[in-house]
Design a protein around this motif. Structure first.
Motif, short mmCIF file in Angstrom:
data_model
loop_
_atom_site.label_atom_id
_atom_site.label_comp_id
_atom_site.label_asym_id
_atom_site.label_seq_id
_atom_site.Cartn_x
_atom_site.Cartn_y
_atom_site.Cartn_z
N THR A 167 0.83 -1.21 0.00
CA THR A 167 0.00 0.00 0.00
C THR A 167 0.86 1.25 0.00
OG1 THR A 167 -1.67 -1.19 1.29
CG2 THR A 167 -1.87 1.20 1.19
N PRO A 168 0.61 2.19 -0.92
CA PRO A 168 1.39 3.43 -0.92
C PRO A 168 1.07 4.30 0.28
CG PRO A 168 -0.40 3.56 -2.51
CD PRO A 168 -0.37 2.14 -2.01
N GLU A 169 2.09 5.01 0.77
CA GLU A 169 1.88 5.93 1.88
C GLU A 169 1.38 7.28 1.40
OE1 GLU A 169 5.40 6.23 4.20
OE2 GLU A 169 5.63 4.07 4.47
N HIS A 170 1.74 7.65 0.17
CA HIS A 170 1.37 8.95 -0.38
C HIS A 170 0.41 8.74 -1.55
CE1 HIS A 170 4.41 11.13 1.99
NE2 HIS A 170 5.10 10.02 1.86
N THR A 171 -0.84 9.06 -1.33
CA THR A 171 -1.89 8.82 -2.30
C THR A 171 -2.35 10.15 -2.92
OG1 THR A 171 -3.51 8.87 -0.51
CG2 THR A 171 -2.66 6.72 -1.16
N PRO A 172 -2.93 10.11 -4.12
CA PRO A 172 -3.28 11.36 -4.81
C PRO A 172 -4.17 12.30 -4.01
CG PRO A 172 -3.36 9.52 -6.34
CD PRO A 172 -3.14 8.93 -4.98
N ASP A 173 -5.09 11.77 -3.21
CA ASP A 173 -5.98 12.64 -2.44
C ASP A 173 -5.23 13.42 -1.38
OD1 ASP A 173 -5.60 10.05 -1.31
OD2 ASP A 173 -7.13 10.49 0.17
N ILE A 174 -4.04 12.97 -1.03
CA ILE A 174 -3.19 13.69 -0.07
C ILE A 174 -2.11 14.49 -0.79
CG2 ILE A 174 -1.53 13.39 1.81
CD1 ILE A 174 -3.10 10.90 2.64
N CYS A 175 -1.51 13.88 -1.81
CA CYS A 175 -0.36 14.50 -2.48
C CYS A 175 -0.72 15.77 -3.25
CB CYS A 175 0.30 13.50 -3.41
SG CYS A 175 1.28 12.25 -2.54
N TYR A 176 -1.84 15.75 -3.96
CA TYR A 176 -2.19 16.94 -4.75
C TYR A 176 -2.39 18.17 -3.86
CZ TYR A 176 -2.37 14.80 -9.37
OH TYR A 176 -2.02 14.19 -10.56
N PRO A 177 -3.21 18.11 -2.81
CA PRO A 177 -3.34 19.27 -1.92
C PRO A 177 -2.01 19.66 -1.27
CG PRO A 177 -5.18 17.78 -1.58
CD PRO A 177 -4.19 17.05 -2.45
N ALA A 178 -1.19 18.65 -0.92
CA ALA A 178 0.09 18.94 -0.28
C ALA A 178 1.02 19.71 -1.21
CB ALA A 178 0.76 17.65 0.17
N GLN A 179 0.84 19.54 -2.52
CA GLN A 179 1.67 20.23 -3.50
C GLN A 179 1.00 21.50 -4.03
OE1 GLN A 179 2.66 17.35 -6.51
NE2 GLN A 179 3.61 15.96 -5.04
N GLY A 180 -0.07 21.92 -3.37
CA GLY A 180 -0.70 23.19 -3.72
C GLY A 180 -1.84 23.10 -4.71
N TRP A 181 -2.22 21.89 -5.11
CA TRP A 181 -3.33 21.71 -6.03
C TRP A 181 -4.64 21.62 -5.26
CZ3 TRP A 181 -2.75 21.61 -11.35
CH2 TRP A 181 -1.44 21.48 -11.83
N GLN A 182 -5.68 22.26 -5.79
CA GLN A 182 -7.01 22.16 -5.21
C GLN A 182 -7.81 21.13 -5.98
OE1 GLN A 182 -9.36 25.73 -5.47
NE2 GLN A 182 -11.09 24.85 -4.34
N ILE A 183 -8.40 20.18 -5.26
CA ILE A 183 -9.28 19.20 -5.90
C ILE A 183 -10.66 19.83 -6.03
CG2 ILE A 183 -10.29 16.89 -5.73
CD1 ILE A 183 -7.88 16.09 -4.00
N VAL A 184 -11.02 20.21 -7.25
CA VAL A 184 -12.28 20.93 -7.46
C VAL A 184 -13.42 19.99 -7.81
CG1 VAL A 184 -11.15 23.08 -8.09
CG2 VAL A 184 -11.68 21.43 -9.87
N GLU A 185 -13.09 18.78 -8.28
CA GLU A 185 -14.11 17.77 -8.57
C GLU A 185 -13.55 16.40 -8.22
OE1 GLU A 185 -16.00 17.77 -12.40
OE2 GLU A 185 -15.96 19.97 -12.54
N SER A 186 -14.40 15.54 -7.69
CA SER A 186 -13.99 14.18 -7.35
C SER A 186 -15.17 13.25 -7.54
CB SER A 186 -13.48 14.10 -5.90
OG SER A 186 -13.20 12.77 -5.54
#
Length: 223
Positions: free
Chosen positions: A94-113
């Protein structure tokens, strides 16, 4: 059911859970050769793949047994970024860093999911994001897979699959598969169609490359 019976059932379930947990810990984990993913084709459905280097600090953070990062280029100028991170049984699959965590951590806003399905009834589920940062937008598709099941859209689902796989096949390896493309001014429907097409191609290629028991070696858990 009276309280004594309920208590007995609860104690019995706890004992069975404990026994199963110890059995899994004491049973040597089966590890597989992750290098097989280097054979992922560089020509896929008319797209040409170019390997992209992963910064050492990022690689250390991801802590995968094997990373694949590529840009898939289409003759018409479209570009899709592909990442596959494989985690063997010893690493928990299992990865420790998943997209739902990594994108916001890198300054990206998840606008749709949302959950989408690639390939219709006979396809597989995946999670779709639209992310945005400083006016740039990207469409992201990702899912998790194991040797026995793909189209897992959450870490919880992946971990539950690992429990079953350890019990039945003595393996608990898994992978994060992520594809993304720039939206820019392009129509999200057309961008989604392109991603869906590559999703299916990548999934088929990974299924054919997934490490099997002929490459396995038992590793003692240390307990």
């Amino acid at each position: 059911m009276n309280r004594r019976v309920e208590l007995g059932v609860a104690i019995g379930l706890m004992l069975l859970t404990g026994i199963a947990s110890w059995w899994l810990l004491l049973r040597p984990a089966v590890e597989h050769d992750a290098a097989v993913f280097e054979a992922l084709p560089t020509e896929l459905n008319g797209w040409r793949s170019v390997d992209l280097a992963i910064d050492q600090a990022v690689s250390d953070m991801l802590a995968a047994d094997h990373n694949v990062q590529r840009a898939d280029l289409h003759p018409l100028g479209y570009q899709i970024f592909v990442y596959v991170g494989y985690y063997g049984t010893e690493r928990g699959g299992t990865p420790e860093h998943t997209p739902d965590i990594c994108y916001p951590a890198q300054g990206w806003q998840i606008v749709e999911s949302m959950i989408q399905r690639a390939g219709g009834q006979d396809g597989f589920d995946l999670r779709e994001f639209v992310v945005e940062q400083a006016g740039e937008r990207r469409l992201v598709h990702y899912w998790y897979r194991t040797g026995s099941q793909s189209g897992l859209t959450s870490v919880v689902g992946l971990r539950l699959r690992h429990v079953v796989d350890r019990m039945t096949e003595n393996r608990g390896d898994g992978a994060l598969v992520r594809l993304s493309t720039s939206l820019g001014s392009s129509d999200i429907v057309n961008a989604r169609t392109r991603l869906f097409s590559m999703d299916r191609v990548i999934e088929k290629a990974l299924a054919g490359l997934w490490p099997n028991d002929s490459q396995s070696v038992a590793i003692a858990s240390g307990y």
